[in-house]
Design a protein around this motif. Structure first.
Motif, PDB file in Angstrom:
ATOM      1  N   TYR A  68      -3.107   4.182 -10.843  1.00 59.39           N
ATOM      2  CA  TYR A  68      -2.110   4.096 -11.914  1.00 59.39           C
ATOM      3  C   TYR A  68      -2.695   4.785 -13.136  1.00 59.39           C
ATOM      4  N   ASP A  69      -1.963   5.756 -13.698  1.00 56.73           N
ATOM      5  CA  ASP A  69      -2.510   6.557 -14.793  1.00 56.73           C
ATOM      6  C   ASP A  69      -2.023   6.120 -16.169  1.00 56.73           C
ATOM      7  N   GLY A  70      -1.410   4.941 -16.247  1.00 59.95           N
ATOM      8  CA  GLY A  70      -0.876   4.453 -17.509  1.00 59.95           C
ATOM      9  C   GLY A  70       0.622   4.643 -17.626  1.00 59.95           C
ATOM     10  N   MET A  71       1.173   5.548 -16.815  1.00 63.18           N
ATOM     11  CA  MET A  71       2.614   5.786 -16.813  1.00 63.18           C
ATOM     12  C   MET A  71       3.192   5.797 -15.395  1.00 63.18           C
ATOM     13  N   SER A  72       2.422   6.348 -14.441  1.00 58.26           N
ATOM     14  CA  SER A  72       2.929   6.544 -13.087  1.00 58.26           C
ATOM     15  C   SER A  72       1.911   6.072 -12.059  1.00 58.26           C
ATOM     16  N   MET A  73       2.418   5.731 -10.863  1.00 54.23           N
ATOM     17  CA  MET A  73       1.555   5.578  -9.702  1.00 54.23           C
ATOM     18  C   MET A  73       1.353   6.961  -9.111  1.00 54.23           C
ATOM     19  N   ARG A  74       0.090   7.304  -8.837  1.00 51.28           N
ATOM     20  CA  ARG A  74      -0.243   8.625  -8.300  1.00 51.28           C
ATOM     21  C   ARG A  74      -0.769   8.484  -6.877  1.00 51.28           C
ATOM     22  N   PHE A  75      -0.217   9.271  -5.969  1.00 49.13           N
ATOM     23  CA  PHE A  75      -0.670   9.326  -4.587  1.00 49.13           C
ATOM     24  C   PHE A  75      -1.171  10.739  -4.315  1.00 49.13           C
ATOM     25  N   ASN A  76      -2.438  10.855  -3.922  1.00 44.55           N
ATOM     26  CA  ASN A  76      -3.041  12.153  -3.615  1.00 44.55           C
ATOM     27  C   ASN A  76      -3.257  12.220  -2.106  1.00 44.55           C
ATOM     28  N   PHE A  77      -2.491  13.100  -1.435  1.00 47.03           N
ATOM     29  CA  PHE A  77      -2.588  13.237   0.010  1.00 47.03           C
ATOM     30  C   PHE A  77      -3.332  14.509   0.422  1.00 47.03           C
ATOM     31  N   GLY A  78      -4.145  15.013  -0.464  1.00 41.02           N
ATOM     32  CA  GLY A  78      -4.955  16.181  -0.135  1.00 41.02           C
ATOM     33  C   GLY A  78      -4.317  17.475  -0.565  1.00 41.02           C
ATOM     34  N   ASP A  79      -3.245  17.885   0.116  1.00 38.17           N
ATOM     35  CA  ASP A  79      -2.614  19.159  -0.245  1.00 38.17           C
ATOM     36  C   ASP A  79      -1.422  18.981  -1.172  1.00 38.17           C
ATOM     37  N   PHE A  80      -1.092  17.739  -1.535  1.00 40.61           N
ATOM     38  CA  PHE A  80      -0.041  17.531  -2.530  1.00 40.61           C
ATOM     39  C   PHE A  80      -0.210  16.165  -3.183  1.00 40.61           C
ATOM     40  N   LEU A  81       0.439  16.011  -4.339  1.00 41.48           N
ATOM     41  CA  LEU A  81       0.432  14.747  -5.084  1.00 41.48           C
ATOM     42  C   LEU A  81       1.864  14.279  -5.254  1.00 41.48           C
ATOM     43  N   PHE A  82       2.028  12.955  -5.213  1.00 42.90           N
ATOM     44  CA  PHE A  82       3.325  12.332  -5.451  1.00 42.90           C
ATOM     45  C   PHE A  82       3.139  11.326  -6.574  1.00 42.90           C
ATOM     46  N   LEU A  83       3.843  11.551  -7.695  1.00 43.82           N
ATOM     47  CA  LEU A  83       3.787  10.657  -8.848  1.00 43.82           C
ATOM     48  C   LEU A  83       5.120   9.938  -8.964  1.00 43.82           C
ATOM     49  N   THR A  84       5.087   8.639  -9.205  1.00 46.89           N
ATOM     50  CA  THR A  84       6.334   7.882  -9.234  1.00 46.89           C
ATOM     51  C   THR A  84       6.268   6.808 -10.312  1.00 46.89           C
ATOM     52  N   SER A  85       7.350   6.693 -11.092  1.00 46.67           N
ATOM     53  CA  SER A  85       7.364   5.750 -12.220  1.00 46.67           C
ATOM     54  C   SER A  85       8.765   5.195 -12.442  1.00 46.67           C
ATOM     55  N   PRO A  86       9.309   4.400 -11.492  1.00 45.32           N
ATOM     56  CA  PRO A  86      10.620   3.773 -11.716  1.00 45.32           C
ATOM     57  C   PRO A  86      10.600   2.831 -12.915  1.00 45.32           C
TER      58      PRO A  86
END
Length: 403
Positions: free
Chosen positions: A214-232
């Motif tokens: 958690y970066d303070g605003m979003s949950m970050r998922f790092n899957f190696g070749d891409f990132l998925f950031l999500t903040s509902p």
């Protein structure tokens, strides 16, 4: 300002296909979104922003001379059999852009599209802190929650809730599910992740781990070749701490025998009433400890019940009518410990708790007016289901025990 009045961004055809694939895991109709061509952590990258999530895919190749964005539908013009380089060219003074690629038959390009720097400024992505590493098996639990609350009608609830003590939660307003993981998460009390099919993909299981933080605003998922950031938006998400029943509300406890649970899961949809609104079934914990599940239709001859001959309950006799899908969900989750009382029905395992809203009939007996009618047909959980005539003596004896 730009050499030869040209802005150019070069990527590989395989990178375009990969980007399309990942986008499809997250959203089904992305054609009105934009693709941002930016620099992320010193690398060129494709980025897509939605209202509560962001996808970042770093690329090989040269950085763009200036970050910009294009409509995603333009990138979708690149065919699946494209080869080699895919080149995005922008002519600022002409106010147009065009995409070129190679195919087995030769060079090809899409029709020019309007472009203006004023309306096509790219939105970047903060680098963010280094994420914590988790085993890829955690995705299985995230998906177990996510797939049960992917409801387009309720986007505010189509989220997985992560708690600091490592529980994953989901709800669609008619049920609440909690899965306790063996981890803790460095997140606030209510951190949400947008539910999507990305978490189900077997392609992600090729790796042993992934990174999440958690970066303070979003949950970050790092899957190696891409990132998925999500903040509902957390403001519209319910407080599930108040939803799960407390132990002191339990009046009746039912423990299903494993064989009974397997039998009920297999034959629950064979009970009548499946086509009715809510497809209701009634669970009866009767006097003497007997347990049965009833389904009915308007015609008396079509009433049936499953008698769970190996299972018994403790506490008050109890009757509860519920949506069939909720009982099916509890069984699918592996729950055999059911608790009923003054709050919502609750089913639990060692690390799962699942509660749901009952229908009108719910309460401790004697509520004789709420008792389901004596069924015309009884199926025994220790036998292969059959439909014997209602005058069968053994069937009559069991019917009498349920009245």
């Amino acid at each position: 300002m730009f050499k030869n009045n040209l802005m150019q961004f070069t990527l590989q055809a395989e990178e375009v296909r990969r980007f399309h694939e990942i986008v499809g895991w997250i959203i089904k109709k992305p054609k009105y979104l934009s693709v941002h061509l930016i620099v992320f952590r010193g690398q060129p990258a494709l980025v897509m922003h939605h209202f509560d999530w962001t996808l970042v895919m770093p690329l090989r190749g040269r950085k763009p001379s200036k970050p910009f964005k294009i409509p995603y539908r333009q990138l979708q013009d690149v065919p699946t059999d494209a080869e080699g380089n895919v080149i995005v060219k922008i002519y600022p003074k002409k106010g147009i852009g065009q995409i070129h690629w190679s195919e087995p038959t030769g060079e090809n390009f899409a029709p020019p599209f309007p472009f203006g720097l004023d309306g096509f400024n790219a939105l970047g992505v903060p680098a963010g802190p280094e994420a914590n590493e988790y085993p890829i098996s955690l995705l299985d639990d995230i998906w177990r929650c996510a797939k049960r609350c992917m409801r387009p009608r309720y986007p505010n609830l189509s989220c997985v809730h992560l708690t600091p003590d490592g529980e994953l939660r989901a709800t669609d307003a008619s049920f609440a599910l909690g899965i306790q993981t063996p981890f803790t998460f460095d997140v606030p009390e209510k951190a949400l992740v947008r539910s999507c099919e990305l978490f189900a993909k077997r392609q992600l299981r090729k790796r042993k781990t992934f990174r999440m933080n958690y970066d303070g605003m979003s949950m970050r998922f790092n899957f190696g070749d891409f990132l998925f950031l999500t903040s509902p938006n957390t403001e519209h998400y319910p407080n599930l701490n108040k939803t799960f029943p407390q132990d002191d509300t339990t009046k009746t406890r039912l423990t299903l025998d494993p064989a009974d649970a397997a039998f009920l899961k297999k034959h629950l949809d064979d009970l009548p009433g499946r086509e009715e609104h809510d497809a209701p079934v009634t669970l009866l914990c009767d006097y003497g400890g007997s347990v049965s599940v009833h389904g009915s239709q308007a015609e008396r001859a079509k009433t049936k019940a499953i008698l769970l001959v190996r299972s018994q309950h403790e506490g008050d006799a109890y009757v509860v009518q519920m949506k069939r899908k909720h009982l099916q969900e509890a069984l699918t989750l592996g729950c055999r410990d059911f608790r009923f009382g003054t709050s919502y029905p609750l089913a639990v395992t060692e690390n799962i708790r699942f509660c749901w809203m009952a229908l009108d009939t719910c309460g401790a007996l004697p509520l004789e007016s709420e008792r389901p009618p004596a069924p015309a047909v009884i199926w025994y959980s220790d036998q292969v289901p059959s439909a014997p005539p209602s005058k069968n003596r053994e069937n009559t004896r069991i019917c009498e025990s349920l009245t």
